[in-house]
Design a protein around this motif. Sequence first.
Motif, PDB file in Angstrom:
ATOM      1  N   ARG A  88      16.844 -26.247  20.345  1.00 39.25           N
ATOM      2  CA  ARG A  88      17.054 -25.094  21.220  1.00 39.25           C
ATOM      3  C   ARG A  88      16.420 -23.818  20.657  1.00 39.25           C
ATOM      4  NH1 ARG A  88      21.334 -25.551  25.020  1.00 39.25           N
ATOM      5  NH2 ARG A  88      22.370 -27.594  24.963  1.00 39.25           N
ATOM      6  N   LYS A  89      16.521 -23.649  19.335  1.00 34.24           N
ATOM      7  CA  LYS A  89      16.045 -22.406  18.722  1.00 34.24           C
ATOM      8  C   LYS A  89      14.539 -22.400  18.450  1.00 34.24           C
ATOM      9  CE  LYS A  89      18.021 -19.349  17.431  1.00 34.24           C
ATOM     10  NZ  LYS A  89      18.257 -18.065  18.146  1.00 34.24           N
ATOM     11  N   THR A  90      13.977 -23.547  18.113  1.00 33.90           N
ATOM     12  CA  THR A  90      12.572 -23.572  17.688  1.00 33.90           C
ATOM     13  C   THR A  90      11.696 -24.510  18.508  1.00 33.90           C
ATOM     14  OG1 THR A  90      12.800 -25.414  16.112  1.00 33.90           O
ATOM     15  CG2 THR A  90      13.405 -23.214  15.331  1.00 33.90           C
ATOM     16  N   GLY A  91      12.291 -25.419  19.261  1.00 30.79           N
ATOM     17  CA  GLY A  91      11.513 -26.402  20.004  1.00 30.79           C
ATOM     18  C   GLY A  91      11.039 -27.561  19.148  1.00 30.79           C
ATOM     19  N   LYS A  92      11.382 -27.555  17.856  1.00 32.65           N
ATOM     20  CA  LYS A  92      10.947 -28.620  16.948  1.00 32.65           C
ATOM     21  C   LYS A  92      11.833 -29.854  17.088  1.00 32.65           C
ATOM     22  CE  LYS A  92       9.246 -25.536  13.290  1.00 32.65           C
ATOM     23  NZ  LYS A  92       9.457 -25.143  11.865  1.00 32.65           N
ATOM     24  N   GLN A  93      11.237 -31.001  16.848  1.00 31.99           N
ATOM     25  CA  GLN A  93      11.992 -32.253  16.830  1.00 31.99           C
ATOM     26  C   GLN A  93      12.350 -32.608  15.391  1.00 31.99           C
ATOM     27  OE1 GLN A  93      13.067 -34.437  19.583  1.00 31.99           O
ATOM     28  NE2 GLN A  93      14.338 -34.760  17.768  1.00 31.99           N
ATOM     29  N   VAL A  94      13.627 -32.742  15.134  1.00 31.70           N
ATOM     30  CA  VAL A  94      14.091 -33.211  13.828  1.00 31.70           C
ATOM     31  C   VAL A  94      14.965 -34.435  14.061  1.00 31.70           C
ATOM     32  CG1 VAL A  94      13.934 -30.967  12.698  1.00 31.70           C
ATOM     33  CG2 VAL A  94      16.060 -31.619  13.873  1.00 31.70           C
ATOM     34  N   TYR A  95      15.455 -35.057  12.982  1.00 30.12           N
ATOM     35  CA  TYR A  95      16.073 -36.370  13.112  1.00 30.12           C
ATOM     36  C   TYR A  95      17.363 -36.474  12.296  1.00 30.12           C
ATOM     37  CZ  TYR A  95      11.210 -36.933  14.447  1.00 30.12           C
ATOM     38  OH  TYR A  95       9.991 -36.753  15.035  1.00 30.12           O
ATOM     39  N   ALA A  96      18.205 -37.384  12.730  1.00 27.10           N
ATOM     40  CA  ALA A  96      19.458 -37.655  12.027  1.00 27.10           C
ATOM     41  C   ALA A  96      19.577 -39.162  11.797  1.00 27.10           C
ATOM     42  CB  ALA A  96      20.652 -37.149  12.829  1.00 27.10           C
ATOM     43  N   LEU A  97      19.997 -39.517  10.594  1.00 26.16           N
ATOM     44  CA  LEU A  97      20.115 -40.917  10.214  1.00 26.16           C
ATOM     45  C   LEU A  97      21.374 -41.082   9.376  1.00 26.16           C
ATOM     46  CD1 LEU A  97      18.916 -43.811   9.857  1.00 26.16           C
ATOM     47  CD2 LEU A  97      17.602 -42.900   7.922  1.00 26.16           C
ATOM     48  N   THR A  98      22.274 -41.946   9.815  1.00 30.71           N
ATOM     49  CA  THR A  98      23.526 -42.127   9.071  1.00 30.71           C
ATOM     50  C   THR A  98      23.559 -43.487   8.384  1.00 30.71           C
ATOM     51  OG1 THR A  98      24.815 -43.159  10.866  1.00 30.71           O
ATOM     52  CG2 THR A  98      24.745 -40.748  10.796  1.00 30.71           C
ATOM     53  N   CYS A  99      24.389 -43.552   7.344  1.00 29.84           N
ATOM     54  CA  CYS A  99      24.589 -44.817   6.635  1.00 29.84           C
ATOM     55  C   CYS A  99      26.032 -45.279   6.815  1.00 29.84           C
ATOM     56  CB  CYS A  99      24.254 -44.678   5.150  1.00 29.84           C
ATOM     57  SG  CYS A  99      25.313 -43.543   4.245  1.00 29.84           S
ATOM     58  N   ASN A 100      26.220 -46.562   6.596  1.00 27.18           N
ATOM     59  CA  ASN A 100      27.561 -47.133   6.673  1.00 27.18           C
ATOM     60  C   ASN A 100      28.463 -46.522   5.608  1.00 27.18           C
ATOM     61  OD1 ASN A 100      27.620 -49.371   8.730  1.00 27.18           O
ATOM     62  ND2 ASN A 100      25.806 -49.983   7.563  1.00 27.18           N
ATOM     63  N   LEU A 101      29.724 -46.385   5.925  1.00 23.24           N
ATOM     64  CA  LEU A 101      30.700 -45.937   4.946  1.00 23.24           C
ATOM     65  C   LEU A 101      31.051 -47.098   4.028  1.00 23.24           C
ATOM     66  CD1 LEU A 101      33.090 -43.872   7.262  1.00 23.24           C
ATOM     67  CD2 LEU A 101      31.120 -43.063   5.959  1.00 23.24           C
ATOM     68  N   LEU A 102      31.561 -46.787   2.867  1.00 19.14           N
ATOM     69  CA  LEU A 102      31.910 -47.817   1.885  1.00 19.14           C
ATOM     70  C   LEU A 102      33.304 -48.347   2.220  1.00 19.14           C
ATOM     71  CD1 LEU A 102      30.726 -49.197  -0.592  1.00 19.14           C
ATOM     72  CD2 LEU A 102      31.920 -47.523  -2.013  1.00 19.14           C
ATOM     73  N   LEU A 103      33.328 -49.485   2.897  1.00 23.44           N
ATOM     74  CA  LEU A 103      34.581 -50.081   3.338  1.00 23.44           C
ATOM     75  C   LEU A 103      34.755 -51.467   2.737  1.00 23.44           C
ATOM     76  CD1 LEU A 103      34.367 -49.239   7.162  1.00 23.44           C
ATOM     77  CD2 LEU A 103      35.530 -47.907   5.382  1.00 23.44           C
ATOM     78  N   THR A 104      35.998 -51.866   2.562  1.00 22.90           N
ATOM     79  CA  THR A 104      36.283 -53.221   2.107  1.00 22.90           C
ATOM     80  C   THR A 104      36.099 -54.189   3.273  1.00 22.90           C
ATOM     81  OG1 THR A 104      38.633 -53.020   2.651  1.00 22.90           O
ATOM     82  CG2 THR A 104      37.959 -52.381   0.427  1.00 22.90           C
ATOM     83  N   SER A 105      36.168 -55.477   2.991  1.00 24.80           N
ATOM     84  CA  SER A 105      35.973 -56.489   4.027  1.00 24.80           C
ATOM     85  C   SER A 105      37.028 -56.407   5.129  1.00 24.80           C
ATOM     86  CB  SER A 105      35.975 -57.889   3.410  1.00 24.80           C
ATOM     87  OG  SER A 105      37.156 -58.101   2.658  1.00 24.80           O
ATOM     88  N   ASP A 106      38.188 -55.826   4.823  1.00 28.17           N
ATOM     89  CA  ASP A 106      39.232 -55.691   5.848  1.00 28.17           C
ATOM     90  C   ASP A 106      39.239 -54.310   6.494  1.00 28.17           C
ATOM     91  OD1 ASP A 106      40.159 -54.307   3.697  1.00 28.17           O
ATOM     92  OD2 ASP A 106      42.084 -55.343   3.529  1.00 28.17           O
ATOM     93  N   GLY A 107      38.158 -53.546   6.290  1.00 25.59           N
ATOM     94  CA  GLY A 107      37.979 -52.288   7.001  1.00 25.59           C
ATOM     95  C   GLY A 107      38.604 -51.067   6.368  1.00 25.59           C
ATOM     96  N   LYS A 108      39.156 -51.185   5.177  1.00 22.72           N
ATOM     97  CA  LYS A 108      39.760 -50.033   4.506  1.00 22.72           C
ATOM     98  C   LYS A 108      38.728 -49.315   3.648  1.00 22.72           C
ATOM     99  CE  LYS A 108      44.330 -52.211   4.244  1.00 22.72           C
ATOM    100  NZ  LYS A 108      45.390 -52.734   3.329  1.00 22.72           N
ATOM    101  N   LYS A 109      38.950 -48.025   3.419  1.00 22.62           N
ATOM    102  CA  LYS A 109      38.034 -47.262   2.585  1.00 22.62           C
ATOM    103  C   LYS A 109      38.077 -47.779   1.155  1.00 22.62           C
ATOM    104  CE  LYS A 109      37.312 -42.825   4.839  1.00 22.62           C
ATOM    105  NZ  LYS A 109      37.374 -41.351   4.679  1.00 22.62           N
ATOM    106  N   MET A 110      36.904 -48.028   0.592  1.00 21.31           N
ATOM    107  CA  MET A 110      36.829 -48.508  -0.779  1.00 21.31           C
ATOM    108  C   MET A 110      36.953 -47.324  -1.734  1.00 21.31           C
ATOM    109  SD  MET A 110      33.923 -51.078  -2.322  1.00 21.31           S
ATOM    110  CE  MET A 110      34.188 -52.265  -1.001  1.00 21.31           C
ATOM    111  N   GLY A 111      37.468 -47.623  -2.939  1.00 19.71           N
ATOM    112  CA  GLY A 111      37.583 -46.552  -3.931  1.00 19.71           C
ATOM    113  C   GLY A 111      38.975 -45.977  -4.035  1.00 19.71           C
ATOM    114  N   LYS A 112      39.937 -46.633  -3.399  1.00 17.97           N
ATOM    115  CA  LYS A 112      41.332 -46.208  -3.491  1.00 17.97           C
ATOM    116  C   LYS A 112      42.124 -47.265  -4.253  1.00 17.97           C
ATOM    117  CE  LYS A 112      41.185 -42.480  -0.772  1.00 17.97           C
ATOM    118  NZ  LYS A 112      41.560 -41.140  -1.219  1.00 17.97           N
ATOM    119  N   THR A 113      42.995 -46.834  -5.142  1.00 18.82           N
ATOM    120  CA  THR A 113      43.866 -47.745  -5.871  1.00 18.82           C
ATOM    121  C   THR A 113      45.299 -47.251  -5.759  1.00 18.82           C
ATOM    122  OG1 THR A 113      43.786 -46.555  -7.977  1.00 18.82           O
ATOM    123  CG2 THR A 113      41.998 -48.112  -7.527  1.00 18.82           C
TER     124      THR A 113
END
Length: 406
Positions: free
Chosen positions: A207-232
Amino acid sequence: MMSLFEELESRGFIKQMTHEYEIKKNINEDKVVFYIGYDPTADSLTVGHFVTLMFMAHMQKYGHKPIVLVGGGTVMVGDPTGKTDMRKMLSRDVIEENIRKIKGQISKFIDFSDDKAIMVDNSDWLLNLNYIEFLRDIGVNFSVNNMLRAECFKQRLEKGLSFLEFNYMIMQSYDFLVLNQKYNCIMQLGGDDQWSNMIGGMDLIRRKTGKQVYALTCNLLLTSDGKKMGKTESGAIWLDKEKTSIYDFYQYWRNIDDKDVEKTLKMLTFVPLNEIKELCSVEGEQINKAKEVLAFEVTKIIHGEEEAIKCMEASRALFSKEGNLDNAPKYDVSESELGCSLLDILVSKKIFPSKSEGRRLVTQGGVALNENKISDVNFILNIDAFKDGKAIIKKGKKNFYVLNLI
């Protein structure tokens, strides 16, 4: 030879992108400037940040230039993404100290020499903004209706979303605009929970400049059962050795669920994909070799190879009587402490994070002294427990500590 995009995809990083053809072309054929942001909400990053740090490291390895943005300004507002309550308000002094500490951690992943990468703080442009001018120049480009449909706000609307937090998307979007204008940054990377905020920045630049830029996301670090990894049971796994000991950090990965080994080896190490495939093509106890490689490699990245070797030898000594027991995590116990509660001693050594946590583990049969389970929360530690001046504590299924009588 595998292209960068193919490698990122094969390692499990890629989740969502705005322009598939253009992003693949930029990543595989050009050298782009991209950024990832980290708000200094604490004085250490956690395992949850590990994926985006590795994402960034792979990009730099192929010649792309990272901008590491530390959110000294946005942290004063607080990102509502994934939060059920408003973040704690931090003072400027605390924020500055947090930034100082996490900069050192990020430097373990990214090479900042010879302008290969830069680190910026968005407080440099956010703190001195004129509110009315900012609303007229930037705020006018955002639809409140569209913002309310964003995932980062949806779950907060029921409990209450402060106007302060509602500004977060606009501020993060403005960051992308500033970086695009100042450094020709054309791509924002981040965890998939940041998708709405990243789209906001991309739209603002258009909107401000007319330039095309991009967004790319990565998967979150989750355990096999869908919980956030890194918690104990004791809380988050931190990259700072003062918050999570190097040995506990190593053991977390050494004890990871079998189903999560291949995924974490791909995302959190530089081990070649063909080697990972071979390591994980086994069943039963043979998977422990892959777990040891995982624990060694991630510990080496964060704490250095020397510490990783010490942890590996200590782990082998305690699990299979191999290696060097001298490298096991040791805690001195003075003769004056003999006759005191074992629970109190373990809390004082921070083997247990709290007395209540220690009591819970004892009553559940999760604590052993020299391979003998402790069932009495009032158990007294005496000299009989020490053989050649040493006693071994087992916490949970696989965590061992050596008490050294001095």
